[in-house]
Design an enzyme around this catalytic site. Structure first.
Site, mmCIF file in Angstrom:
data_model
loop_
_atom_site.group_PDB
_atom_site.id
_atom_site.type_symbol
_atom_site.label_atom_id
_atom_site.label_comp_id
_atom_site.label_asym_id
_atom_site.label_seq_id
_atom_site.Cartn_x
_atom_site.Cartn_y
_atom_site.Cartn_z
ATOM 1 N N SER A 133 -6.490 5.653 -0.348
ATOM 2 C CA SER A 133 -6.784 4.417 -1.067
ATOM 3 C C SER A 133 -8.287 4.163 -1.045
ATOM 4 C CB SER A 133 -6.068 3.235 -0.408
ATOM 5 O OG SER A 133 -4.684 3.450 -0.330
ATOM 6 N N GLN A 175 -4.723 -0.706 -7.686
ATOM 7 C CA GLN A 175 -5.406 0.152 -6.716
ATOM 8 C C GLN A 175 -5.952 1.399 -7.399
ATOM 9 O OE1 GLN A 175 -3.549 2.923 -3.461
ATOM 10 N NE2 GLN A 175 -3.941 0.970 -2.444
ATOM 11 N N ASP A 195 0.821 -1.220 0.000
ATOM 12 C CA ASP A 195 0.000 0.000 0.000
ATOM 13 C C ASP A 195 0.852 1.267 0.000
ATOM 14 O OD1 ASP A 195 -2.605 1.137 -0.087
ATOM 15 O OD2 ASP A 195 -2.493 1.611 2.046
#
Length: 291
Positions: free
Chosen positions: A229, A279, A205
């Protein structure tokens, strides 16, 4: 967090029975819970309900609400299916009865099959040639924007070495790519594949949305853009270890409508493709705010 054991302590949840688990949070330089932490903790919960013979091969998730660093996070695992070859789990993360995150993940028994992979970039600098985030903090301390300086000052069990060093005060648009080497500072030698996947998910991430920001870097930066995110998907291809540097090679095919999309591949130094990531993130300009 100073070392890998402290990270593992955060990722390993307390079992409350009936497929319910509790976790605590650690500040990594953001006012809210780090998305990679919630991802990895959710996987820790899911793995606790799956037989040892099955290994995670994919996950798909959505971040619904910002997590509060001061509150514990409760994870509930639903056993969706245990088939002949695959097991599917759904994990819901909540704080004070508010759902903040949902994850669907699938586990597969080990099987042999056909193989191919996208090769690693050949003309790329090796980590020994590059500065780490800690090195950058020392070398450019007086010239770094306040927000970036504070972020780089946080202690982490991971070293990151960007392949391309970007001057944050040189406002110019850049290619929509980011290549970053990373390594655990003190990787244990006896980690199971399940634990390695949880750590890799945590690390995945980091850095993704930077590739989305680069093409508009002449006007947009982390100081004047609200970024978060929105979802996260990951596919695990092969076993690996953390004894050497790994390369996260990221690109952003598109940004529009206050959202940016990024995808990337994670390789060993020898060029073995171990995982792929995708993502979408929020990229909302903050009006009248400078870095």
């Amino acid at each position: 967090m100073k070392n890998t054991q402290e990270l593992l302590n955060i990722l390993t949840l307390e079992d409350f029975g009936n497929n319910n688990f509790n976790g605590i949070s650690k500040d990594i330089g953001s006012p809210i819970v780090f998305g990679g932490q919630v991802l990895a903790q959710s996987l820790n919960a899911a793995y606790r309900t799956v037989s040892d013979e099955r290994i995670l091969h994919s996950l798909h998730s959505y971040f619904l609400e910002a997590g509060n660093l001061e509150l514990p996070i409760t994870y509930n695992v639903q056993i969706i299916r245990d088939g002949g070859s695959f097991s599917t789990r759904r994990v819901t993360a909540s704080q004070k009865d508010k759902t903040i995150f949902i994850l669907a993940c699938s586990f597969h028994k080990k099987e042999e099959g056909y193989e191919h992979q996208k090769p690693i970039k050949t003309a790329i600098k090796q980590p020994e040639e590059l500065l780490s985030w800690s090195d950058m903090l020392v070398e450019f301390n007086d010239f770094l924007p306040k927000k970036l300086k504070a972020f780089l000052s946080i202690e982490r069990p991971i070293d990151f070495k960007p392949v391309t060093l970007i001057n944050p005060v040189d406002r110019k648009d850049l290619p929509a790519v980011v290549d970053v080497w990373f390594k655990l500072k003190d990787a244990p030698s006896n980690l199971s594949l399940a634990i390695k996947q949880q750590i890799l998910t945590y690390i995945s991430d980091y850095n993704l949305l930077t590739a989305c920001l680069n093409p508009n870097a002449s006007v947009a930066n982390f100081g004047n853009t609200q970024m978060a995110s929105l979802d996260h998907a990951m596919w695990f291809h092969r076993d690996f270890d953390f004894s050497d540097w790994l390369l996260f090679s990221i690109e952003s095919p598109s940004a529009s409508g206050a959202r940016g999309f990024a995808c990337g591949n994670i390789y060993t130094r020898k060029g073995v493709l171990i995982a792929s990531v995708a993502q979408e993130g929020l990229m909302r300009a903050i009006k009248n705010k400078e870095s």
